[in-house]
Enzyme design. Structure first.
Site, PDB file in Angstrom:
ATOM      1  N   THR A  45       1.705  -4.397   4.255  1.00 61.79           N
ATOM      2  CA  THR A  45       1.640  -4.709   5.683  1.00 61.79           C
ATOM      3  C   THR A  45       1.045  -6.093   5.958  1.00 61.79           C
ATOM      4  O   THR A  45       1.239  -6.648   7.032  1.00 61.79           O
ATOM      5  CB  THR A  45       0.816  -3.651   6.448  1.00 61.79           C
ATOM      6  OG1 THR A  45      -0.516  -3.643   5.928  1.00 61.79           O
ATOM      7  CG2 THR A  45       1.432  -2.272   6.327  1.00 61.79           C
ATOM      8  N   ASP A  46       0.329  -6.653   4.978  1.00 55.97           N
ATOM      9  CA  ASP A  46      -0.354  -7.936   5.237  1.00 55.97           C
ATOM     10  C   ASP A  46       0.628  -9.052   5.591  1.00 55.97           C
ATOM     11  O   ASP A  46       0.388  -9.833   6.515  1.00 55.97           O
ATOM     12  CB  ASP A  46      -1.181  -8.364   4.013  1.00 55.97           C
ATOM     13  CG  ASP A  46      -2.396  -7.468   3.798  1.00 55.97           C
ATOM     14  OD1 ASP A  46      -2.712  -6.657   4.690  1.00 55.97           O
ATOM     15  OD2 ASP A  46      -3.030  -7.588   2.735  1.00 55.97           O
ATOM     16  N   SER A  70       1.563  -7.498  -0.798  1.00 59.57           N
ATOM     17  CA  SER A  70       2.287  -8.518  -0.023  1.00 59.57           C
ATOM     18  C   SER A  70       1.596  -9.876   0.053  1.00 59.57           C
ATOM     19  O   SER A  70       2.274 -10.875   0.330  1.00 59.57           O
ATOM     20  CB  SER A  70       2.689  -7.994   1.351  1.00 59.57           C
ATOM     21  OG  SER A  70       1.582  -7.846   2.186  1.00 59.57           O
ATOM     22  N   THR A 120       0.813  -1.216   0.000  1.00 56.37           N
ATOM     23  CA  THR A 120       0.000   0.000   0.000  1.00 56.37           C
ATOM     24  C   THR A 120       0.847   1.266   0.000  1.00 56.37           C
ATOM     25  O   THR A 120       0.440   2.279  -0.561  1.00 56.37           O
ATOM     26  CB  THR A 120      -0.945  -0.023   1.229  1.00 56.37           C
ATOM     27  OG1 THR A 120      -1.820  -1.135   1.071  1.00 56.37           O
ATOM     28  CG2 THR A 120      -1.772   1.234   1.369  1.00 56.37           C
TER      29      THR A 120
HETATM   30  N1  ASP Z   1      -2.875  -5.445   0.990  1.00 58.61           N
HETATM   31  C1  ASP Z   1      -1.753  -4.561   1.209  1.00 58.61           C
HETATM   32  C2  ASP Z   1      -0.459  -5.356   1.099  1.00 58.61           C
HETATM   33  O1  ASP Z   1      -0.126  -6.045   2.024  1.00 58.61           O
HETATM   34  C3  ASP Z   1      -1.880  -3.961   2.539  1.00 58.61           C
HETATM   35  C4  ASP Z   1      -0.795  -2.994   2.916  1.00 58.61           C
HETATM   36  O2  ASP Z   1       0.242  -2.845   2.307  1.00 58.61           O
HETATM   37  O3  ASP Z   1      -1.006  -2.320   3.941  1.00 58.61           O
HETATM   38  O4  ASP Z   1       0.202  -5.270   0.108  1.00 58.61           O
END
Ligand code: ASP
Length: 325
Positions: free
Chosen positions: A89-90, A56, A12
């Protein structure tokens, strides 16, 4: 002047909404983010590398292994004081933990991301990147392995987990709290990390599934693996490390086939322990040959098992690796 390398993997932090009907997507080129850092915020010491532009959930162990090989020569450059990796973050805690296990440099690797994309009000990408850069160039960050910097906090990769699907304040070290904070330009450490990494070779064995236990779980949830070529299995047990009694026999069948069975808890913090002697209780499982994973989450126990098996750990050494104090 020492330099900080930023390695972008996606997530993200490098996403924007190009068309509201299709949601947030990775930018192909994150140069505007870097331009803001260089020009508006006055950083003159950044070197950027675009490693990938993936969300991710597309991260794999193979990619983590490759990412480690990618950052190694960067860390060896005497001009570089540390590496910042931007990541979704995932799966951030999984990549950070893998990199921590195979980390060999005294220089820090800082993993960061954002909960809001660059089209949203309150985009936290700049704050997190800037905090990560300050952390990467701070001398106190040396010899601390891989760190996760989010929302002004510094966490050890070993300890941190994502705890909220939306909040900016989502990364927590539930058992121990953050190592420190970033306050303005100040990087302040309050404590040492709980454990030091093992400096494993950058290799792993797969597959290792994770099974979460629940009331009334069918024995087939474990039995399905007895004749499959798995390298090991992680069971997220209940509470202190207890499973429903119908899982005992399938677990014994796995152990009889020399498949390492790691037991952790489905509870997000605290240690598993051999408190209970009833069928499926922790004492019973240990007596039957299961290995207890202390305070590791299932996600981390899986990666530790994969890396340890790749590094030729056998049953006795696996037990002492997982059953630390
Ligand atoms: N879905 C996103 C990822 O993990 C969430 C994020 O980056 O916060 O790529």
């Amino acid at each position: 002047m020492s330099r900080v390398a930023i390695v972008m993997t996606g997530g993200t932090i490098t996403m924007k909404i190009f068309d509201p009907a299709h949601g947030a997507f990775p930018m192909q080129d994150a140069s505007d983010i870097i331009e803001v850092l260089n020009d508006t915020l006055g950083f003159q010491n950044l070197v950027t590398h675009k490693y990938s532009m993936i969300p991710s959930p597309s991260m794999t162990l193979e990619r983590m292994q490759d990412l480690k090989s990618f950052i190694d020569p960067i860390l060896e450059d005497p001009e570089i004081s540390g590496v910042v990796i931007t990541h979704g973050t995932d799966a951030l805690e999984e990549t950070a933990f893998y990199l921590d296990l195979v980390h060999t440099s005294e220089k820090p690797v800082i993993v960061t991301g954002a909960m809001k994309n660059a089209s949203e009000i309150g985009y936290d990408g700049f704050t997190n990147l800037v905090s990560a850069i300050y952390t990467a160039q701070h001398p106190d960050s040396q010899n601390k392995g891989v760190l996760v910097v989010m929302n002004y906090e510094i966490h050890a990769a070993w300890e941190v987990t994502k705890t909220h699907t939306l909040n900016l304040d989502t990364f927590k070290s539930l058992s121990f709290g953050p190592l420190g904070i970033i306050d303005g330009e100040h990087v302040i450490y309050y404590r040492l990390r709980n454990r030091w990494s093992y400096r494993f070779q950058n290799t792993f064995k797969a597959p290792v599934p994770i099974i979460t236990t629940y009331a009334g779980i069918d024995a087939d949830m474990i039995n399905q693996f007895v004749n499959k070529p798995i390298a090991g299995i992680v069971i997220e047990a209940m509470g202190r490390g207890n499973v429903p009694p119908q899982l005992v026999e399938p677990i014994e069948r796995l152990i009889a086939k020399e498949i390492p069975v790691i037991v952790v808890s489905r509870v997000p913090s605290g240690r598993v322990f051999d408190t209970y002697g009833y069928p499926g209780g922790g004492k019973d499982l240990i007596q039957k040959g299961a290995i207890f994973g202390t305070d590791l989450t299932g996600l981390k126990a899986r990666i530790l098992l994969m890396v340890a098996l790749g590094n030729a750990y056998e049953k006795a050494s696996l037990r002492s690796l997982f059953t630390y104090q």
